[in-house]
Scaffold this motif. Structure first.
Motif, PDB file in Angstrom:
ATOM      1  N   UNK A 173       0.949  -1.399   0.158  1.00 13.89           N
ATOM      2  CA  UNK A 173       0.053  -0.160   0.101  1.00 13.89           C
ATOM      3  C   UNK A 173       0.919   1.163   0.050  1.00 13.89           C
ATOM      4  N   UNK A 174       1.954   1.423   0.956  1.00 13.20           N
ATOM      5  CA  UNK A 174       2.887   2.392   0.780  1.00 13.20           C
ATOM      6  C   UNK A 174       3.280   2.669  -0.363  1.00 13.20           C
ATOM      7  N   UNK A 175       3.992   1.707  -1.173  1.00 18.36           N
ATOM      8  CA  UNK A 175       4.593   1.636  -2.351  1.00 18.36           C
ATOM      9  C   UNK A 175       3.793   2.304  -3.412  1.00 18.36           C
ATOM     10  N   UNK A 176       2.259   1.779  -3.319  1.00 15.54           N
ATOM     11  CA  UNK A 176       1.493   2.033  -4.476  1.00 15.54           C
ATOM     12  C   UNK A 176       1.267   3.787  -4.041  1.00 15.54           C
ATOM     13  N   UNK A 177       0.976   4.261  -3.152  1.00 18.53           N
ATOM     14  CA  UNK A 177       0.819   5.556  -2.599  1.00 18.53           C
ATOM     15  C   UNK A 177       1.940   6.490  -3.249  1.00 18.53           C
ATOM     16  N   UNK A 178       3.220   5.966  -2.881  1.00 19.93           N
ATOM     17  CA  UNK A 178       4.527   6.674  -3.457  1.00 19.93           C
ATOM     18  C   UNK A 178       4.508   6.744  -4.806  1.00 19.93           C
ATOM     19  N   UNK A 179       4.081   5.624  -5.674  1.00 18.63           N
ATOM     20  CA  UNK A 179       4.040   5.654  -7.054  1.00 18.63           C
ATOM     21  C   UNK A 179       3.084   6.678  -7.762  1.00 18.63           C
ATOM     22  N   UNK A 180       1.749   6.644  -7.041  1.00 11.94           N
ATOM     23  CA  UNK A 180       0.785   7.543  -7.271  1.00 11.94           C
ATOM     24  C   UNK A 180       1.243   8.974  -7.257  1.00 11.94           C
ATOM     25  N   UNK A 181       2.015   9.320  -6.216  1.00 10.30           N
ATOM     26  CA  UNK A 181       2.273  10.744  -6.050  1.00 10.30           C
ATOM     27  C   UNK A 181       3.352  11.177  -7.040  1.00 10.30           C
ATOM     28  N   UNK A 182       4.334  10.216  -7.364  1.00 12.36           N
ATOM     29  CA  UNK A 182       5.337  10.252  -8.310  1.00 12.36           C
ATOM     30  C   UNK A 182       4.730  10.725  -9.827  1.00 12.36           C
ATOM     31  N   UNK A 183       3.735   9.853 -10.248  1.00 15.17           N
ATOM     32  CA  UNK A 183       3.155  10.000 -11.369  1.00 15.17           C
ATOM     33  C   UNK A 183       2.348  11.349 -11.451  1.00 15.17           C
ATOM     34  N   UNK A 184       1.687  11.638 -10.545  1.00 15.84           N
ATOM     35  CA  UNK A 184       1.027  12.996 -10.394  1.00 15.84           C
ATOM     36  C   UNK A 184       1.985  14.146 -10.689  1.00 15.84           C
TER      37      UNK A 184
END
Length: 97
Positions: free
Chosen positions: A39-50
């Motif tokens: 879940x943490x890795x997913x949130x960090x990837x979403x932030x980077x994508x944005x």
């Protein structure tokens, strides 16, 4: 003879296996930690994508503003294009690559 022995051994071992109660089996601490890390890795990837999408949008916006300024400047000069002047998109693409 050997095949019969292997099948007999397999049948005896299969009978000795105790099946746990499905209501009491849980993934435990390890399952929780792994799920939490995913879940943490997913949130960090979403932030980077944005961030990356915003950066691309800002660069496009600046490029369009520069093209508009150059077009207005060329129109104010009477539309004459001298040496070194040209399409801002071509200049921007050439400078950016």
């Amino acid at each position: 003879m050997i095949g019969a022995w292997v099948s007999l051994t397999g049948a005896v071992l299969a009978d000795d296996v105790v099946t746990p109660d499905p209501d009491t089996v849980t993934p435990g601490i390890i399952g929780f930690v792994v799920t939490f890390l995913v879940a943490i890795v997913t949130v960090l990837l979403i932030i980077d994508m944005v961030r990356r999408v915003r950066r691309v949008n800002y660069r496009d916006q600046v490029r369009q503003e520069l093209e508009a300024e150059l077009a207005a400047k060329n129109a104010a000069e009477g539309g004459s294009e001298g040496p070194g002047s040209g399409n801002a998109a071509e200049n921007g693409e050439a400078a950016g690559r």
